[in-house]
Design a protein around this motif. Structure first.
Motif, PDB file in Angstrom:
ATOM      1  N   HIS A 149       9.317  62.716  57.974  1.00 23.41           N
ATOM      2  CA  HIS A 149       9.251  63.887  57.086  1.00 23.41           C
ATOM      3  C   HIS A 149      10.479  64.767  57.306  1.00 23.41           C
ATOM      4  CE1 HIS A 149       7.940  67.925  55.777  1.00 23.41           C
ATOM      5  NE2 HIS A 149       7.115  67.297  54.952  1.00 23.41           N
ATOM      6  N   THR A 150      11.079  65.225  56.198  1.00 22.43           N
ATOM      7  CA  THR A 150      12.294  66.041  56.283  1.00 22.43           C
ATOM      8  C   THR A 150      12.091  67.398  55.632  1.00 22.43           C
ATOM      9  OG1 THR A 150      13.140  65.066  54.231  1.00 22.43           O
ATOM     10  CG2 THR A 150      13.857  64.051  56.308  1.00 22.43           C
ATOM     11  N   CYS A 151      12.702  68.408  56.231  1.00 23.88           N
ATOM     12  CA  CYS A 151      12.604  69.776  55.737  1.00 23.88           C
ATOM     13  C   CYS A 151      13.959  70.450  55.904  1.00 23.88           C
ATOM     14  CB  CYS A 151      11.530  70.528  56.522  1.00 23.88           C
ATOM     15  SG  CYS A 151      11.273  72.235  56.008  1.00 23.88           S
ATOM     16  N   VAL A 152      14.348  71.256  54.923  1.00 24.60           N
ATOM     17  CA  VAL A 152      15.605  71.994  54.976  1.00 24.60           C
ATOM     18  C   VAL A 152      15.309  73.485  54.912  1.00 24.60           C
ATOM     19  CG1 VAL A 152      17.783  72.496  53.789  1.00 24.60           C
ATOM     20  CG2 VAL A 152      16.983  70.133  53.979  1.00 24.60           C
ATOM     21  N   ASP A 153      15.823  74.218  55.887  1.00 22.85           N
ATOM     22  CA  ASP A 153      15.676  75.668  55.955  1.00 22.85           C
ATOM     23  C   ASP A 153      16.951  76.280  55.387  1.00 22.85           C
ATOM     24  OD1 ASP A 153      15.254  78.307  56.577  1.00 22.85           O
ATOM     25  OD2 ASP A 153      15.147  78.025  58.741  1.00 22.85           O
ATOM     26  N   THR A 154      16.848  76.918  54.228  1.00 24.25           N
ATOM     27  CA  THR A 154      18.042  77.372  53.516  1.00 24.25           C
ATOM     28  C   THR A 154      17.816  78.695  52.798  1.00 24.25           C
ATOM     29  OG1 THR A 154      19.616  76.765  51.742  1.00 24.25           O
ATOM     30  CG2 THR A 154      17.355  75.992  51.506  1.00 24.25           C
ATOM     31  N   SER A 155      18.905  79.397  52.551  1.00 23.54           N
ATOM     32  CA  SER A 155      18.858  80.603  51.716  1.00 23.54           C
ATOM     33  C   SER A 155      18.919  80.235  50.237  1.00 23.54           C
ATOM     34  CB  SER A 155      20.045  81.516  52.051  1.00 23.54           C
ATOM     35  OG  SER A 155      21.265  80.920  51.596  1.00 23.54           O
ATOM     36  N   GLY A 156      19.289  78.978  49.950  1.00 20.02           N
ATOM     37  CA  GLY A 156      19.436  78.556  48.564  1.00 20.02           C
ATOM     38  C   GLY A 156      20.768  78.924  47.958  1.00 20.02           C
ATOM     39  N   PHE A 157      21.582  79.712  48.674  1.00 21.79           N
ATOM     40  CA  PHE A 157      22.859  80.179  48.116  1.00 21.79           C
ATOM     41  C   PHE A 157      23.791  79.000  47.813  1.00 21.79           C
ATOM     42  CE2 PHE A 157      27.221  81.823  48.511  1.00 21.79           C
ATOM     43  CZ  PHE A 157      27.173  82.848  47.564  1.00 21.79           C
ATOM     44  N   LEU A 158      23.726  77.946  48.619  1.00 24.89           N
ATOM     45  CA  LEU A 158      24.566  76.764  48.406  1.00 24.89           C
ATOM     46  C   LEU A 158      23.743  75.603  47.843  1.00 24.89           C
ATOM     47  CD1 LEU A 158      26.765  76.796  51.651  1.00 24.89           C
ATOM     48  CD2 LEU A 158      27.360  77.648  49.371  1.00 24.89           C
ATOM     49  N   GLY A 159      22.673  75.919  47.171  1.00 24.95           N
ATOM     50  CA  GLY A 159      21.786  74.880  46.645  1.00 24.95           C
ATOM     51  C   GLY A 159      22.468  73.911  45.702  1.00 24.95           C
ATOM     52  N   ARG A 160      23.506  74.374  45.023  1.00 22.29           N
ATOM     53  CA  ARG A 160      24.222  73.492  44.096  1.00 22.29           C
ATOM     54  C   ARG A 160      24.912  72.345  44.825  1.00 22.29           C
ATOM     55  NH1 ARG A 160      27.210  77.734  39.883  1.00 22.29           N
ATOM     56  NH2 ARG A 160      25.285  78.606  38.987  1.00 22.29           N
ATOM     57  N   ASN A 161      25.098  72.486  46.126  1.00 21.18           N
ATOM     58  CA  ASN A 161      25.717  71.403  46.901  1.00 21.18           C
ATOM     59  C   ASN A 161      24.816  70.175  46.994  1.00 21.18           C
ATOM     60  OD1 ASN A 161      27.912  73.009  47.355  1.00 21.18           O
ATOM     61  ND2 ASN A 161      27.533  73.351  49.523  1.00 21.18           N
ATOM     62  N   LEU A 162      23.531  70.364  46.768  1.00 18.40           N
ATOM     63  CA  LEU A 162      22.584  69.250  46.837  1.00 18.40           C
ATOM     64  C   LEU A 162      22.538  68.527  45.494  1.00 18.40           C
ATOM     65  CD1 LEU A 162      19.613  70.855  48.782  1.00 18.40           C
ATOM     66  CD2 LEU A 162      21.069  68.986  49.593  1.00 18.40           C
ATOM     67  N   ARG A 163      22.850  67.231  45.513  1.00 13.28           N
ATOM     68  CA  ARG A 163      22.750  66.409  44.316  1.00 13.28           C
ATOM     69  C   ARG A 163      21.292  66.019  44.093  1.00 13.28           C
ATOM     70  NH1 ARG A 163      27.442  62.563  46.688  1.00 13.28           N
ATOM     71  NH2 ARG A 163      25.574  61.864  47.825  1.00 13.28           N
ATOM     72  N   ASP A 164      20.981  65.537  42.907  1.00 15.08           N
ATOM     73  CA  ASP A 164      19.604  65.137  42.623  1.00 15.08           C
ATOM     74  C   ASP A 164      19.130  64.053  43.585  1.00 15.08           C
ATOM     75  OD1 ASP A 164      19.463  66.954  40.586  1.00 15.08           O
ATOM     76  OD2 ASP A 164      19.749  65.497  38.976  1.00 15.08           O
ATOM     77  N   GLU A 165      20.035  63.103  43.919  1.00 15.23           N
ATOM     78  CA  GLU A 165      19.649  62.036  44.855  1.00 15.23           C
ATOM     79  C   GLU A 165      19.411  62.574  46.263  1.00 15.23           C
ATOM     80  OE1 GLU A 165      24.109  61.161  43.901  1.00 15.23           O
ATOM     81  OE2 GLU A 165      22.372  62.110  42.908  1.00 15.23           O
ATOM     82  N   ASP A 166      20.081  63.682  46.609  1.00 17.55           N
ATOM     83  CA  ASP A 166      19.834  64.311  47.912  1.00 17.55           C
ATOM     84  C   ASP A 166      18.421  64.880  47.967  1.00 17.55           C
ATOM     85  OD1 ASP A 166      22.498  63.828  48.671  1.00 17.55           O
ATOM     86  OD2 ASP A 166      23.155  65.725  47.807  1.00 17.55           O
ATOM     87  N   LEU A 167      17.993  65.471  46.868  1.00 16.93           N
ATOM     88  CA  LEU A 167      16.671  66.092  46.828  1.00 16.93           C
ATOM     89  C   LEU A 167      15.558  65.068  47.023  1.00 16.93           C
ATOM     90  CD1 LEU A 167      17.217  68.621  43.902  1.00 16.93           C
ATOM     91  CD2 LEU A 167      17.025  69.150  46.330  1.00 16.93           C
ATOM     92  N   GLU A 168      15.831  63.817  46.671  1.00 16.36           N
ATOM     93  CA  GLU A 168      14.834  62.768  46.864  1.00 16.36           C
ATOM     94  C   GLU A 168      14.577  62.509  48.351  1.00 16.36           C
ATOM     95  OE1 GLU A 168      16.231  59.359  44.766  1.00 16.36           O
ATOM     96  OE2 GLU A 168      16.110  60.323  42.789  1.00 16.36           O
ATOM     97  N   PRO A 195      22.068  82.795  42.926  1.00 19.65           N
ATOM     98  CA  PRO A 195      22.009  81.374  43.320  1.00 19.65           C
ATOM     99  C   PRO A 195      20.687  80.969  43.969  1.00 19.65           C
ATOM    100  CG  PRO A 195      24.144  82.305  43.891  1.00 19.65           C
ATOM    101  CD  PRO A 195      23.275  83.454  43.471  1.00 19.65           C
ATOM    102  N   THR A 196      20.066  81.885  44.725  1.00 21.92           N
ATOM    103  CA  THR A 196      18.771  81.578  45.341  1.00 21.92           C
ATOM    104  C   THR A 196      17.708  81.387  44.269  1.00 21.92           C
ATOM    105  OG1 THR A 196      19.268  82.757  47.390  1.00 21.92           O
ATOM    106  CG2 THR A 196      16.948  82.464  46.847  1.00 21.92           C
ATOM    107  N   ILE A 197      17.711  82.261  43.263  1.00 18.77           N
ATOM    108  CA  ILE A 197      16.730  82.139  42.180  1.00 18.77           C
ATOM    109  C   ILE A 197      16.959  80.849  41.397  1.00 18.77           C
ATOM    110  CG2 ILE A 197      15.869  83.177  40.051  1.00 18.77           C
ATOM    111  CD1 ILE A 197      16.587  85.905  41.191  1.00 18.77           C
ATOM    112  N   GLU A 198      18.225  80.541  41.108  1.00 28.13           N
ATOM    113  CA  GLU A 198      18.540  79.313  40.365  1.00 28.13           C
ATOM    114  C   GLU A 198      18.072  78.078  41.140  1.00 28.13           C
ATOM    115  OE1 GLU A 198      22.738  79.506  39.792  1.00 28.13           O
ATOM    116  OE2 GLU A 198      22.620  81.218  38.416  1.00 28.13           O
ATOM    117  N   PHE A 199      18.279  78.088  42.449  1.00 26.94           N
ATOM    118  CA  PHE A 199      17.864  76.948  43.254  1.00 26.94           C
ATOM    119  C   PHE A 199      16.345  76.861  43.315  1.00 26.94           C
ATOM    120  CE2 PHE A 199      17.017  74.927  47.444  1.00 26.94           C
ATOM    121  CZ  PHE A 199      17.517  73.667  47.123  1.00 26.94           C
TER     122      PHE A 199
END
Length: 291
Positions: A149-168, A195-199
């Protein structure tokens, strides 16, 4: 390995890697390199490909950074400048151990049985884990492919760095919503709220599991209007499983002073129980599960 005996947090000393200073293969001042392995150019390339990263610290935690027992890997580097940050030494990537991806993956897999029995897994935190995106991307895929199981602790400010395949490769997020008001967010973090809201909107559409964290800082984020705006933002995401209202504390103040960084919250006191309960009630009024 050391247990503080109170919080259930076990601190793990890095077992591999070279101690470095500077911009984590970024490669700024005073960087100490393992001469027999990497040239400066090779280290830059290794960071670009995610072969190495600057790891600030490790912790084996229970019920803190996601469900079950988790190995939390804290990466150095963060674009935000939160006034209450308790790890300011992660901001500019000046300290940590230079770790190879294969070594970190091997270390995570070592706890697979513990994760399976407790419903836990890997949490990547920081700093901001999406700051060292190439390494984070590779680590998530390797570990997720291994059935952890994987979890990411983030502010979401750099959420655009995650590609759709990364989110999988990410099962859950701990999303820090630091303010509901853009002006207060900018005052507290030095960055923009959008950016946090967009993510948050993006991962909501994908129905990714999310635990939201909101830090209650008297005199900064505690205004009922700000809390209400934050609650309204979170309430629009049906994938949010819980909201954690965390009281501000001054335990990071010493680090700021040791680093000769200007700390402005020396006189700020933790919120009262009454204020904490009032804030939690605002989130609860939106139908959210709150802790």
């Amino acid at each position: 390995m050391a247990n503080d005996g109170v919080s259930g947090i076990v601190t793990l000393e890095p077992e591999e890697g070279e101690r470095v200073r500077g911009a984590a293969a970024g490669l700024g001042v005073g960087l100490e390199l393992p001469d027999d392995e990497y040239s400066r150019a090779q280290l830059l390339e290794a960071r670009r490909t995610g072969e190495v990263a600057l790891v600030h610290s490790w912790e084996l935690v229970t019920a803190v950074d996601g469900p079950g027992t988790r190995l939390t890997v804290f990466l150095s580097g963060c674009p935000l400048r939160c006034l209450y940050c308790h790890n300011p030494d992660t901001m500019q990537m000046r300290t940590g151990t230079l770790e190879k991806i294969d070594d970190v993956v091997r270390k995570v897999k070592r706890y697979k049985r513990v994760f399976k029995s407790s419903g836990g897994g890997l949490t990547i935190s920081g700093g901001e884990p999406l700051f060292q995106i190439a390494f984070t991307r590779r680590l998530l895929k390797e570990v997720h492919d291994a059935g952890i199981h994987t979890c990411v602790d983030t502010s979401g400010f750099l959420g655009r760095n995650l590609r759709d395949e990364d989110l999988e490769n990410i099962d859950q997020f701990l999303l820090d919503v630091k303010s509901g008001d853009p002006d207060i967010y900018r005052k507290v973090t030095g960055r923009e709220l959008a950016p946090t809201i967009e993510f948050g909107d993006r991962i909501s559409k994908l129905n990714k599991k999310v635990w939201v964290r909101f830090v209650l800082v008297p005199g900064f984020t505690d205004d009922p209007d700000n809390v209400s705006k934050a609650a309204d933002i979170v309430a629009r995401w049906p994938n949010v499983e819980r909201v954690e209202v965390l009281p501000f504390h001054n335990m990071g103040a010493d680090k700021w002073h040791e680093l000769n960084m200007r700390y402005t919250l020396d006189d700020t006191k933790p919120p009262s129980d009454e204020l904490l309960n009032q804030t939690r009630d605002i989130f609860r009024s939106r139908g959210l599960q709150v802790f």
